[in-house]
Scaffold this motif. Sequence first.
Motif, PDB file in Angstrom:
ATOM      1  N   LEU A 248     -18.160  17.297 -42.157  1.00 44.06           N
ATOM      2  CA  LEU A 248     -18.302  15.872 -41.837  1.00 44.06           C
ATOM      3  C   LEU A 248     -19.750  15.556 -41.454  1.00 44.06           C
ATOM      4  CD1 LEU A 248     -15.059  15.220 -39.751  1.00 44.06           C
ATOM      5  CD2 LEU A 248     -15.672  14.072 -41.865  1.00 44.06           C
ATOM      6  N   ASP A 249     -20.325  16.464 -40.647  1.00 47.18           N
ATOM      7  CA  ASP A 249     -21.711  16.239 -40.207  1.00 47.18           C
ATOM      8  C   ASP A 249     -22.679  16.269 -41.380  1.00 47.18           C
ATOM      9  OD1 ASP A 249     -20.971  15.928 -37.621  1.00 47.18           O
ATOM     10  OD2 ASP A 249     -21.499  17.939 -36.962  1.00 47.18           O
TER      11      ASP A 249
ATOM     12  N   ASP B  19     -30.144  -3.889 -24.068  1.00 45.04           N
ATOM     13  CA  ASP B  19     -29.627  -2.893 -23.134  1.00 45.04           C
ATOM     14  C   ASP B  19     -28.752  -1.864 -23.865  1.00 45.04           C
ATOM     15  OD1 ASP B  19     -27.734  -4.769 -23.630  1.00 45.04           O
ATOM     16  OD2 ASP B  19     -27.328  -5.298 -21.554  1.00 45.04           O
ATOM     17  N   ALA B  20     -28.433  -2.157 -25.111  1.00 43.63           N
ATOM     18  CA  ALA B  20     -27.780  -1.147 -25.964  1.00 43.63           C
ATOM     19  C   ALA B  20     -28.776  -0.775 -27.048  1.00 43.63           C
ATOM     20  CB  ALA B  20     -26.530  -1.741 -26.603  1.00 43.63           C
ATOM     21  N   ASN B  21     -28.562   0.372 -27.673  1.00 42.48           N
ATOM     22  CA  ASN B  21     -29.414   0.723 -28.807  1.00 42.48           C
ATOM     23  C   ASN B  21     -29.161  -0.264 -29.937  1.00 42.48           C
ATOM     24  OD1 ASN B  21     -31.092   3.092 -28.496  1.00 42.48           O
ATOM     25  ND2 ASN B  21     -29.173   4.089 -27.933  1.00 42.48           N
ATOM     26  N   PHE B  22     -30.199  -0.554 -30.694  1.00 47.61           N
ATOM     27  CA  PHE B  22     -30.031  -1.504 -31.791  1.00 47.61           C
ATOM     28  C   PHE B  22     -28.980  -1.008 -32.774  1.00 47.61           C
ATOM     29  CE2 PHE B  22     -31.079  -3.064 -36.036  1.00 47.61           C
ATOM     30  CZ  PHE B  22     -30.915  -4.427 -35.806  1.00 47.61           C
ATOM     31  N   SER B  23     -28.981   0.317 -33.060  1.00 46.55           N
ATOM     32  CA  SER B  23     -28.029   0.823 -34.050  1.00 46.55           C
ATOM     33  C   SER B  23     -26.587   0.626 -33.570  1.00 46.55           C
ATOM     34  CB  SER B  23     -28.302   2.288 -34.383  1.00 46.55           C
ATOM     35  OG  SER B  23     -28.230   3.072 -33.231  1.00 46.55           O
ATOM     36  N   THR B  24     -26.359   0.785 -32.263  1.00 46.29           N
ATOM     37  CA  THR B  24     -25.008   0.581 -31.721  1.00 46.29           C
ATOM     38  C   THR B  24     -24.584  -0.867 -31.950  1.00 46.29           C
ATOM     39  OG1 THR B  24     -25.613   2.138 -29.983  1.00 46.29           O
ATOM     40  CG2 THR B  24     -23.610   0.875 -29.643  1.00 46.29           C
TER      41      THR B  24
ATOM     42  N   TYR C  85     -32.605   0.113 -41.970  1.00 49.49           N
ATOM     43  CA  TYR C  85     -31.180   0.290 -41.713  1.00 49.49           C
ATOM     44  C   TYR C  85     -30.259   0.009 -42.900  1.00 49.49           C
ATOM     45  CZ  TYR C  85     -31.926   1.087 -36.760  1.00 49.49           C
ATOM     46  OH  TYR C  85     -32.300   1.635 -35.565  1.00 49.49           O
ATOM     47  N   GLU C  86     -30.777  -0.560 -43.992  1.00 50.27           N
ATOM     48  CA  GLU C  86     -29.861  -1.027 -45.041  1.00 50.27           C
ATOM     49  C   GLU C  86     -29.037   0.112 -45.655  1.00 50.27           C
ATOM     50  OE1 GLU C  86     -32.395  -3.112 -47.768  1.00 50.27           O
ATOM     51  OE2 GLU C  86     -33.356  -1.289 -48.484  1.00 50.27           O
ATOM     52  N   LYS C  87     -29.659   1.278 -45.786  1.00 53.74           N
ATOM     53  CA  LYS C  87     -28.938   2.385 -46.406  1.00 53.74           C
ATOM     54  C   LYS C  87     -27.792   2.864 -45.510  1.00 53.74           C
ATOM     55  CE  LYS C  87     -29.962   6.744 -48.675  1.00 53.74           C
ATOM     56  NZ  LYS C  87     -30.988   7.754 -48.902  1.00 53.74           N
ATOM     57  N   ARG C  88     -28.067   2.949 -44.217  1.00 56.13           N
ATOM     58  CA  ARG C  88     -27.011   3.383 -43.285  1.00 56.13           C
ATOM     59  C   ARG C  88     -25.890   2.350 -43.220  1.00 56.13           C
ATOM     60  NH1 ARG C  88     -29.644   5.243 -37.750  1.00 56.13           N
ATOM     61  NH2 ARG C  88     -27.492   5.873 -37.328  1.00 56.13           N
ATOM     62  N   VAL C  89     -26.275   1.077 -43.208  1.00 56.31           N
ATOM     63  CA  VAL C  89     -25.257   0.016 -43.179  1.00 56.31           C
ATOM     64  C   VAL C  89     -24.418   0.077 -44.454  1.00 56.31           C
ATOM     65  CG1 VAL C  89     -24.909  -2.487 -43.255  1.00 56.31           C
ATOM     66  CG2 VAL C  89     -26.541  -1.509 -41.636  1.00 56.31           C
ATOM     67  N   TYR C  90     -25.094   0.261 -45.588  1.00 58.17           N
ATOM     68  CA  TYR C  90     -24.383   0.319 -46.867  1.00 58.17           C
ATOM     69  C   TYR C  90     -23.421   1.513 -46.889  1.00 58.17           C
ATOM     70  CZ  TYR C  90     -23.508   0.740 -51.848  1.00 58.17           C
ATOM     71  OH  TYR C  90     -22.896   0.843 -53.060  1.00 58.17           O
TER      72      TYR C  90
ATOM     73  N   LEU D 205     -16.585   8.002 -38.880  1.00 57.65           N
ATOM     74  CA  LEU D 205     -17.852   7.655 -39.539  1.00 57.65           C
ATOM     75  C   LEU D 205     -18.974   7.437 -38.528  1.00 57.65           C
ATOM     76  CD1 LEU D 205     -16.494   5.235 -42.288  1.00 57.65           C
ATOM     77  CD2 LEU D 205     -17.320   7.564 -42.603  1.00 57.65           C
ATOM     78  N   LEU D 206     -18.650   6.720 -37.458  1.00 62.87           N
ATOM     79  CA  LEU D 206     -19.695   6.453 -36.465  1.00 62.87           C
ATOM     80  C   LEU D 206     -20.172   7.751 -35.814  1.00 62.87           C
ATOM     81  CD1 LEU D 206     -18.425   3.189 -34.693  1.00 62.87           C
ATOM     82  CD2 LEU D 206     -20.245   3.410 -36.362  1.00 62.87           C
ATOM     83  N   TYR D 207     -19.239   8.667 -35.548  1.00 66.78           N
ATOM     84  CA  TYR D 207     -19.619   9.906 -34.873  1.00 66.78           C
ATOM     85  C   TYR D 207     -20.311  10.876 -35.832  1.00 66.78           C
ATOM     86  CZ  TYR D 207     -19.400  14.003 -31.866  1.00 66.78           C
ATOM     87  OH  TYR D 207     -19.742  15.091 -31.106  1.00 66.78           O
ATOM     88  N   HIS D 208     -19.674  11.134 -36.966  1.00 65.00           N
ATOM     89  CA  HIS D 208     -20.173  12.209 -37.831  1.00 65.00           C
ATOM     90  C   HIS D 208     -21.247  11.766 -38.815  1.00 65.00           C
ATOM     91  CE1 HIS D 208     -17.556  15.408 -36.445  1.00 65.00           C
ATOM     92  NE2 HIS D 208     -16.573  14.522 -36.400  1.00 65.00           N
ATOM     93  N   THR D 209     -21.080  10.618 -39.437  1.00 64.10           N
ATOM     94  CA  THR D 209     -22.098  10.260 -40.440  1.00 64.10           C
ATOM     95  C   THR D 209     -23.215   9.408 -39.838  1.00 64.10           C
ATOM     96  OG1 THR D 209     -20.959   8.327 -41.293  1.00 64.10           O
ATOM     97  CG2 THR D 209     -20.422  10.392 -42.335  1.00 64.10           C
ATOM     98  N   GLU D 210     -22.913   8.629 -38.800  1.00 62.93           N
ATOM     99  CA  GLU D 210     -23.976   7.817 -38.189  1.00 62.93           C
ATOM    100  C   GLU D 210     -24.572   8.466 -36.949  1.00 62.93           C
ATOM    101  OE1 GLU D 210     -25.171   5.624 -39.909  1.00 62.93           O
ATOM    102  OE2 GLU D 210     -23.547   5.473 -41.358  1.00 62.93           O
TER     103      GLU D 210
END
Lengths: 195, 244
Positions: free
Chosen positions: B53-54, A69-74, A30-35, A150-155
Amino acid sequence: MRLPDPAEQKLIARCKAGERSAFDELIRQYEKRVYNLAYRLSASYDDAGDITVDTFMRVYQAIGLFRGDANFSTWLFRIVTNVYLDRRKKTRNKVTVSLEEVIELEESTVSRQVESDTPGPEEEAETNERNSALDSAIMTLPDYQRLMVLLYHTEGLSYEEIAEALSLPIGTVKSRLNRARLLLRERLQARRELF
Amino acid sequence: MVTMQCEKIGEQFSAIVEGSLDAAMKLKVEEHLQSCTSCTSQLAELRKLWSMLDELPELSAPAGLHGDIMRSLDAAMNDARPQGGLIERLKAVFASNPRAVLAGAAAIVLLAIAPMFARNSTEASLSILPSAPTTSDVHYSASAIWLQRQTGQVQVTILAPAGQTGVANVKVDLIQNLPDSVYTSVNSVVTNVIPGQLRVVRLTGANTDDLLHYAIMVSTINRAGKSLQSTTVPILTTAVRPAP
């Protein structure tokens, strides 16, 4: 809502048991996505690194209370958001510095950092310029709108997952995201030639 | 010219791109788009923006980032035993045999305290928090949490077993677990623990309807009040039982 990944659940169980190697693996995943999220929220490479480290420290402290009960990424992106907002509260008067860094990045650094399939040089330059303009426009959005974009489109989080991560009603997420996209479109009008 | 109708259609742009409009609204939108070049062109731009964006590329993480994270993790792991391991072990104990706990020191503390508080509580529930090891050489072997629904008071009992040396300064925090997120300390008490004696502290501030989201953190502190070692354990609902 995506179902939790069984392999990931096992990994998290090992983290809960205090296995260092499991944390190592989870962090690598996950480090790259978090970064990336941290950078696009903070508009600063230095801050993005600090936010990423702080985020995983909070993950370590709180993993025992992650109920699954939630996804880890969430859950993780919620922590990134909290770390970013906490830092922002402490450094509100430093915004100008961040914006200067963004302007500087537009010129060169982003194009060097971007991973791409390297098409032709001209096409690549154009794509990089377009992405750079888009990144800069995203960074001008208000915090809450930027976060949702960012959460919707890139994550790739769903509306439901964003609603859960930010503790907001799903209708609010949808309407705010719509407004954010329209605002982004407006902000990019000045660079229309790129699109 | 932008009309009221255009504004309403604009609110639906994202739903149009996603194709999530219901049939009636879809028809309305299509009718409007046929006669409105402004909305049609805005929508086309939004579609383009959406795909850009995607496809926004990921940045590479700096080369030393993983090392930085792992160094911080190692420091944190050296400072405290991971909570998860303890939680999992306790859950397993309660899930398999709740009576097994009675064999431990925690039960002794619990039984000594429970009747005293039961008299004062209208709808009491009891949770126990056994063995909260805080350092490699000192083990606070028993802690009990008593929650009074009337007052929202949490009572924590700590026992450093006889045989340990010296008096330890201890900070007890009532921690709220904000939804799926991080800890926040609602209230805290600083006390000392003498080996072989019980130390009882009381904390208020818990929302008694939300028991699952609270935990107790026990930390040893130095003279300056700096936390040296700590452990955080949630209240175990599997151990809840009605008041006697």
